[in-house]
Design an enzyme around this catalytic site. Sequence first.
Site, PDB file in Angstrom:
ATOM      1  N   SER A 135       0.818  -1.206   0.000  1.00  0.00           N
ATOM      2  CA  SER A 135       0.000   0.000   0.000  1.00  0.00           C
ATOM      3  C   SER A 135       0.857   1.262   0.000  1.00  0.00           C
ATOM      4  O   SER A 135       1.866   1.352   0.696  1.00  0.00           O
ATOM      5  CB  SER A 135      -0.896   0.000   1.239  1.00  0.00           C
ATOM      6  OG  SER A 135      -1.626   1.206   1.328  1.00  0.00           O
ATOM      7  N   CYS A 160      -2.481   4.868  12.213  1.00  0.00           N
ATOM      8  CA  CYS A 160      -3.065   6.207  12.145  1.00  0.00           C
ATOM      9  C   CYS A 160      -3.331   6.765  13.543  1.00  0.00           C
ATOM     10  O   CYS A 160      -3.649   6.018  14.465  1.00  0.00           O
ATOM     11  CB  CYS A 160      -4.384   6.171  11.385  1.00  0.00           C
ATOM     12  SG  CYS A 160      -4.256   5.457   9.741  1.00  0.00           S
ATOM     13  N   LYS A 181      -2.431  -4.597   9.641  1.00  0.00           N
ATOM     14  CA  LYS A 181      -1.052  -4.196   9.374  1.00  0.00           C
ATOM     15  C   LYS A 181      -0.444  -3.590  10.636  1.00  0.00           C
ATOM     16  O   LYS A 181      -0.896  -2.545  11.115  1.00  0.00           O
ATOM     17  CB  LYS A 181      -1.005  -3.185   8.226  1.00  0.00           C
ATOM     18  CG  LYS A 181       0.410  -2.840   7.760  1.00  0.00           C
ATOM     19  CD  LYS A 181       0.357  -1.983   6.506  1.00  0.00           C
ATOM     20  CE  LYS A 181       1.751  -1.770   5.922  1.00  0.00           C
ATOM     21  NZ  LYS A 181       1.691  -0.990   4.657  1.00  0.00           N
ATOM     22  N   LEU A 203      -1.446   9.960   3.588  1.00  0.00           N
ATOM     23  CA  LEU A 203      -2.634   9.219   3.146  1.00  0.00           C
ATOM     24  C   LEU A 203      -3.474   9.979   2.126  1.00  0.00           C
ATOM     25  O   LEU A 203      -4.703   9.974   2.165  1.00  0.00           O
ATOM     26  CB  LEU A 203      -3.510   8.830   4.350  1.00  0.00           C
ATOM     27  CG  LEU A 203      -2.879   7.856   5.348  1.00  0.00           C
ATOM     28  CD1 LEU A 203      -3.769   7.715   6.576  1.00  0.00           C
ATOM     29  CD2 LEU A 203      -2.652   6.496   4.703  1.00  0.00           C
ATOM     30  N   ILE A 205       6.218  -5.295   8.442  1.00  0.00           N
ATOM     31  CA  ILE A 205       5.937  -4.152   9.296  1.00  0.00           C
ATOM     32  C   ILE A 205       5.547  -2.923   8.469  1.00  0.00           C
ATOM     33  O   ILE A 205       5.871  -2.858   7.283  1.00  0.00           O
ATOM     34  CB  ILE A 205       7.152  -3.789  10.186  1.00  0.00           C
ATOM     35  CG1 ILE A 205       8.364  -3.471   9.309  1.00  0.00           C
ATOM     36  CG2 ILE A 205       7.419  -4.893  11.177  1.00  0.00           C
ATOM     37  CD1 ILE A 205       9.616  -3.044  10.066  1.00  0.00           C
ATOM     38  N   LYS A 249      -3.619   1.912  -2.366  1.00  0.00           N
ATOM     39  CA  LYS A 249      -3.279   3.073  -1.551  1.00  0.00           C
ATOM     40  C   LYS A 249      -4.300   3.178  -0.415  1.00  0.00           C
ATOM     41  O   LYS A 249      -5.446   2.767  -0.566  1.00  0.00           O
ATOM     42  CB  LYS A 249      -3.330   4.311  -2.424  1.00  0.00           C
ATOM     43  CG  LYS A 249      -2.776   5.572  -1.800  1.00  0.00           C
ATOM     44  CD  LYS A 249      -2.625   6.631  -2.848  1.00  0.00           C
ATOM     45  CE  LYS A 249      -2.052   7.910  -2.273  1.00  0.00           C
ATOM     46  NZ  LYS A 249      -0.777   7.696  -1.577  1.00  0.00           N
TER      47      LYS A 249
END
Length: 309
Positions: A27, A136, A171, A79, A197, A51
Amino acid sequence: MSEQVKTTDTSVTLCGVRFKNPIITASGTFGFGKEYANFYDLGALGGICTKGLTKEKREGNPSPRIAETPMGMLNSVGLQNPGIDGFIQEDVPFLDTLDTVVIANVAGRTEEDYCYTVEKASALDCVKMVELNISCPNVKAGGMAFGVLPASVEKITAAVKKHCRKPLMVKLSPNVANIADNARAAENGGADCLSLINTVGGMAIDWRKRKPVLANVCGGLSGPAIKPIALKMVYETHKAVQIPIVGIGGIMTADDIMEFLVAGASAVQVGSANIFDPEAAINLVNELTNLMKKCNINTVREVTGSLTV
């Protein structure tokens, strides 16, 4: 009569989803695949991880937001994405045409954001799995990332799982006290699979200007520099959980892929290499097949978790 040549089977199955090979694009390094389709047939890849998608459209952080470092790169893209509705309108028609596994990466600022976006993404026919980016900042918890503490990892995973119609891959961030604890927390929360990671926190400085190189000051380090960290964490996670693992971090060669598989990964994601070389992922597919033939390995599945210590 010549001896029959054994076939080389690169396929893997994660959570009931079959991948032609264990090579998935990571991603944030492959967009939604459109640009890379100009270079090769994306159907030859194991999978594509989109993405990061959020509930609303995001413009991302100000520039500069990428910086080269020795053996890697820093990014603070923030992002940037069209939002889940923009993704459905603009990108899903293209992804619908691909003969490869599409994994939707989802991010958010609140639990409600995550749940909303996951529900919409996982309902799409082209999406076969969802990857949850828990690095996030949780705005309702003072900005601490969802993925830092095991309790918050388990909580966000459990909440999202209720809204996810496809297998859920969580993730994991390396910027934690104990990766095994966080992996177990995700598993307890209902994760079907783990990927790790995510990037390692870092920064770059222009000392002559007395200024940070990135406009956002700090960013995430990726590339070959983090591979030893990623390998260690994949190994520790493999010992801690029963669910499949997708290894990420500095993969540039077929030997790198094999190292992650031996450490316990069932598949891998290729990230920064796509930025250095747009044909990196497809080259790795070919290199892996050739390496397996050279080493008389019939299936990649026999390699996973074969490390002896």
